[in-house]
Design an enzyme around this catalytic site. Structure first.
Site, PDB file in Angstrom:
ATOM      1  N   ARG A  95      34.984  37.638  23.080  1.00  0.00           N
ATOM      2  CA  ARG A  95      35.644  38.819  23.828  1.00  0.00           C
ATOM      3  C   ARG A  95      34.596  39.585  24.568  1.00  0.00           C
ATOM      4  O   ARG A  95      35.039  40.663  25.213  1.00  0.00           O
ATOM      5  CB  ARG A  95      36.059  39.863  22.892  1.00  0.00           C
ATOM      6  CG  ARG A  95      37.308  39.214  21.817  1.00  0.00           C
ATOM      7  CD  ARG A  95      38.121  40.032  21.367  1.00  0.00           C
ATOM      8  NE  ARG A  95      39.119  39.506  20.586  1.00  0.00           N
ATOM      9  CZ  ARG A  95      39.074  39.118  19.169  1.00  0.00           C
ATOM     10  NH1 ARG A  95      37.916  39.137  18.570  1.00  0.00           N
ATOM     11  NH2 ARG A  95      39.929  38.149  18.722  1.00  0.00           N
ATOM     12  N   LYS A 114      34.213  39.710  40.065  1.00  0.00           N
ATOM     13  CA  LYS A 114      35.532  38.612  39.946  1.00  0.00           C
ATOM     14  C   LYS A 114      34.752  37.279  39.548  1.00  0.00           C
ATOM     15  O   LYS A 114      33.706  36.829  39.848  1.00  0.00           O
ATOM     16  CB  LYS A 114      35.852  38.502  41.525  1.00  0.00           C
ATOM     17  CG  LYS A 114      36.789  39.450  41.756  1.00  0.00           C
ATOM     18  CD  LYS A 114      37.837  38.705  43.174  1.00  0.00           C
ATOM     19  CE  LYS A 114      38.684  39.881  43.671  1.00  0.00           C
ATOM     20  NZ  LYS A 114      39.226  39.720  44.813  1.00  0.00           N
ATOM     21  N   GLU A 144      30.157  34.573  55.337  1.00  0.00           N
ATOM     22  CA  GLU A 144      30.431  35.939  54.494  1.00  0.00           C
ATOM     23  C   GLU A 144      29.476  37.091  55.134  1.00  0.00           C
ATOM     24  O   GLU A 144      30.380  38.491  55.091  1.00  0.00           O
ATOM     25  CB  GLU A 144      30.096  35.588  53.059  1.00  0.00           C
ATOM     26  CG  GLU A 144      31.042  34.511  52.515  1.00  0.00           C
ATOM     27  CD  GLU A 144      32.453  34.958  51.890  1.00  0.00           C
ATOM     28  OE1 GLU A 144      32.786  36.077  52.226  1.00  0.00           O
ATOM     29  OE2 GLU A 144      33.005  34.162  51.153  1.00  0.00           O
ATOM     30  N   LYS A 175      29.848  45.778  49.973  1.00  0.00           N
ATOM     31  CA  LYS A 175      30.710  45.198  48.896  1.00  0.00           C
ATOM     32  C   LYS A 175      30.558  46.004  47.628  1.00  0.00           C
ATOM     33  O   LYS A 175      31.800  46.382  47.387  1.00  0.00           O
ATOM     34  CB  LYS A 175      30.204  43.694  48.492  1.00  0.00           C
ATOM     35  CG  LYS A 175      31.079  43.468  47.290  1.00  0.00           C
ATOM     36  CD  LYS A 175      31.469  41.751  47.205  1.00  0.00           C
ATOM     37  CE  LYS A 175      32.224  41.369  46.137  1.00  0.00           C
ATOM     38  NZ  LYS A 175      32.378  40.121  46.256  1.00  0.00           N
ATOM     39  N   GLU A 200      41.156  45.467  42.797  1.00  0.00           N
ATOM     40  CA  GLU A 200      41.806  45.199  43.974  1.00  0.00           C
ATOM     41  C   GLU A 200      43.257  45.764  43.828  1.00  0.00           C
ATOM     42  O   GLU A 200      44.356  44.766  44.202  1.00  0.00           O
ATOM     43  CB  GLU A 200      41.840  43.548  44.059  1.00  0.00           C
ATOM     44  CG  GLU A 200      42.246  43.231  45.642  1.00  0.00           C
ATOM     45  CD  GLU A 200      41.736  41.683  45.801  1.00  0.00           C
ATOM     46  OE1 GLU A 200      40.682  41.416  45.722  1.00  0.00           O
ATOM     47  OE2 GLU A 200      42.872  40.964  46.454  1.00  0.00           O
ATOM     48  N   ARG A 243      40.284  46.787  48.231  1.00  0.00           N
ATOM     49  CA  ARG A 243      39.128  45.666  48.096  1.00  0.00           C
ATOM     50  C   ARG A 243      39.625  44.450  48.401  1.00  0.00           C
ATOM     51  O   ARG A 243      39.047  43.525  48.938  1.00  0.00           O
ATOM     52  CB  ARG A 243      39.236  45.482  46.306  1.00  0.00           C
ATOM     53  CG  ARG A 243      38.127  44.284  46.156  1.00  0.00           C
ATOM     54  CD  ARG A 243      37.609  44.128  44.556  1.00  0.00           C
ATOM     55  NE  ARG A 243      36.756  42.944  44.474  1.00  0.00           N
ATOM     56  CZ  ARG A 243      35.902  42.647  43.432  1.00  0.00           C
ATOM     57  NH1 ARG A 243      35.893  43.573  42.477  1.00  0.00           N
ATOM     58  NH2 ARG A 243      35.130  41.672  43.517  1.00  0.00           N
ATOM     59  N   ASN A 282      38.868  40.351  51.774  1.00  0.00           N
ATOM     60  CA  ASN A 282      39.657  38.817  51.865  1.00  0.00           C
ATOM     61  C   ASN A 282      39.648  38.668  53.464  1.00  0.00           C
ATOM     62  O   ASN A 282      40.787  37.588  53.809  1.00  0.00           O
ATOM     63  CB  ASN A 282      40.979  38.747  51.334  1.00  0.00           C
ATOM     64  CG  ASN A 282      40.675  39.213  49.656  1.00  0.00           C
ATOM     65  OD1 ASN A 282      39.750  38.603  49.150  1.00  0.00           O
ATOM     66  ND2 ASN A 282      41.502  39.531  49.017  1.00  0.00           N
ATOM     67  N   HIS A 311      40.614  35.188  54.642  1.00  0.00           N
ATOM     68  CA  HIS A 311      40.648  34.320  53.537  1.00  0.00           C
ATOM     69  C   HIS A 311      42.035  33.825  53.217  1.00  0.00           C
ATOM     70  O   HIS A 311      42.148  32.666  52.627  1.00  0.00           O
ATOM     71  CB  HIS A 311      40.443  35.093  51.903  1.00  0.00           C
ATOM     72  CG  HIS A 311      38.923  35.195  51.875  1.00  0.00           C
ATOM     73  ND1 HIS A 311      38.001  36.001  52.800  1.00  0.00           N
ATOM     74  CD2 HIS A 311      38.207  34.623  50.657  1.00  0.00           C
ATOM     75  CE1 HIS A 311      36.929  35.624  52.218  1.00  0.00           C
ATOM     76  NE2 HIS A 311      37.018  35.255  51.037  1.00  0.00           N
ATOM     77  N   HIS A 363      41.905  29.962  52.715  1.00  0.00           N
ATOM     78  CA  HIS A 363      42.449  29.176  51.375  1.00  0.00           C
ATOM     79  C   HIS A 363      43.469  27.946  51.751  1.00  0.00           C
ATOM     80  O   HIS A 363      43.546  26.996  51.051  1.00  0.00           O
ATOM     81  CB  HIS A 363      43.208  30.251  50.375  1.00  0.00           C
ATOM     82  CG  HIS A 363      42.081  31.188  49.746  1.00  0.00           C
ATOM     83  ND1 HIS A 363      42.427  32.240  48.897  1.00  0.00           N
ATOM     84  CD2 HIS A 363      40.643  30.838  49.617  1.00  0.00           C
ATOM     85  CE1 HIS A 363      41.212  32.502  48.291  1.00  0.00           C
ATOM     86  NE2 HIS A 363      40.269  31.979  48.791  1.00  0.00           N
ATOM     87  N   HIS A 402      33.554  26.647  51.487  1.00  0.00           N
ATOM     88  CA  HIS A 402      34.250  28.221  51.351  1.00  0.00           C
ATOM     89  C   HIS A 402      33.626  28.902  52.781  1.00  0.00           C
ATOM     90  O   HIS A 402      34.567  29.629  53.429  1.00  0.00           O
ATOM     91  CB  HIS A 402      33.968  28.594  50.031  1.00  0.00           C
ATOM     92  CG  HIS A 402      34.558  29.926  49.835  1.00  0.00           C
ATOM     93  ND1 HIS A 402      35.850  30.199  49.884  1.00  0.00           N
ATOM     94  CD2 HIS A 402      34.061  31.244  49.933  1.00  0.00           C
ATOM     95  CE1 HIS A 402      36.206  31.482  49.769  1.00  0.00           C
ATOM     96  NE2 HIS A 402      35.263  32.191  49.887  1.00  0.00           N
TER      97      HIS A 402
END
Ligand code: NAD
Length: 369
Positions: free
Chosen positions: A122, A144, A186, A228, A238, A242, A246, A249, A253, A267
């Protein structure tokens, strides 16, 4: 010498240490975190032969023992299979609640190891030691974590903040040029999304940065991490701002899906092309001047990067199919595509109010030219 960027989240604050040689401090810093004296490292088959011995030396120098699981390199490792392998290995290593797991690699290892740490017993603490430019400026910061599903990228995951990030900029010296430039995609994104002066600086200094200028590399990683951290502090999970991270993105994607997440398109390369498309879309909607996408494209070209969809080798699906692939993206809300659009370099905003036809036209033209 290094710089420190704090990430100030209540109850989960941590530091990002940036500079050549910070790897040497890994032992002292991790030993000071408490937990067992046995540290488990997840890494990949490219990074391990180059840098694992240095990390293990740094850990043993401070009385820690270290064991590593070396996973295959590449995006395919962000999978259920390798997550299971990682978690079972960590359990076999008897990792307990108070222990620390180390992610030592690029964004793939960081995302996978972070997710493994999030679900193991956990949640156990983990330290990010990012070795690619992309991981140093982006994926190692902000919590993330996750893996890919056959249904799409990063669809399985958790928010789990690291306890420490060590971005040793000397490690970037062994990064293949293509991966370095992909990570640079990036870096450019940060200039575009919120700091026009940083974009100006990149236009002047990025060629030196790419050649290996260490001060320029530290500065670029530092500014990216500051930006960031600032956004993640405002909106950790997000719910709002946030999503600005993206930028590019939604396009990226779709292009990654269209190329099967293969090495036809990395990427960061997709992010750079996606940013150029987002600026093109913004200009066509009259939100920013046509000079902005032109300036961005000129900079990416100067850096020897992929700029246009046509720079991706091999066949691509048509514009309608690419648009449908955007619909698979996590950034879809209530069936509407969310875009990050620009009023200029350094000034972006989130919107769901983009005519489908405008996106389609940008894609059609990009596929044609
Ligand atoms: P990667 O981890 O595959 O690394 C790129 C390549 O460089 C790999 O072959 C790796 O083995 C190699 N490598 C890494 N460091 C090296 C070094 N110092 N010397 C030599 N080779 C080295 O990919 P990446 O570009 O680092 O990261 C991409 C991943 O990051 C994607 O899965 C993406 O979804 C994810 N990502 C996550 C976030 C986040 O917030 N979690 C943000 C952006 C991207």
């Amino acid at each position: 010498m290094h710089v420190t960027v704090p990430v100030d989240l209540p109850g989960r604050a941590y530091d990002i240490l940036i500079g050549p040689g910070v790897l040497d401090q890994a032992g002292a810093l991790i030993a000071a975190m408490g937990g067992r004296k046995h540290v488990c490292i997840l890494t990949d088959a490219n990074v391990a032969p180059l840098h694992l011995a240095a990390l293990q030396d740094a850990l043993t120098a401070d009385g820690l023992t270290a064991e590593a699981l070396v996973l295959p390199a590449g995006e395919g490792t962000k999978s259920w299979r390798h997550l299971e392998q990682s978690v079972e290995w960590l359990l076999a290593q008897k990792v307990e609640r108070g222990d620390v797991v180390v992610a030592f690699g690029g964004g793939v290892i960081g995302d996978l190891a972070g997710f493994a740490a999030a679900i193991l017993r956990r949640g156990v603490r983990f330290v990010q030691i990012p070795t690619s430019l992309l991981a140093q400026v982006d994926s190692s910061v902000g919590g993330k974590t996750g893996i890919n599903s056959p249904s799409g990228k990063n669809l399985i995951g958790a928010f789990h903040q690291p306890s420490l990030v060590l971005a040793d900029t000397a490690l970037l010296g062994t990064l293949p040029a293509r991966d370095f430039l992909a990570g640079y995609g990036e870096v450019v994104k940060y200039g575009l999304l919120g700091d026009a002066a940083f974009f100006d600086w990149l236009e002047a200094e990025a060629p030196a940065l790419a050649r290996g200028d260490m001060d320029a590399r530290v500065r670029a990683v530092q500014r990216s991490c500051e930006m960031k951290a600032e956004i993640v502090q405002r909106d950790e999970t997000e719910q709002g701002d946030r999503a600005l991270l993206n930028l590019g993105h939604t396009f990226c994607h779709a292009l990654e899906a269209a190329t099967g997440y293969s090495d036809r398109l990395l990427h960061g390369e997709g992010v750079a092309i996606g940013c150029a498309l987002a600026f093109e879309l913004s200009a066509r909607l009259g939100l920013c001047s046509q000079e902005d996408p032109s300036r961005l494209r000129a900079h990416l070209r100067e850096m020897g990067m992929k700029v246009d969809i046509r720079d991706i080798p091999g066949d691509l699906p048509d514009a309608e199919a690419l648009l449908a692939m955007m619909g698979q993206d996590k950034k879809v809300k209530d069936g509407k595509l969310r875009f990050i659009l620009a009023r200029g370099i350094g000034a972006v905003f989130i919107t769901s109010d983009v005519p489908r036809e405008a996106v389609l036209a940008v894609l059609q033209d990009a596929l044609r030219t």
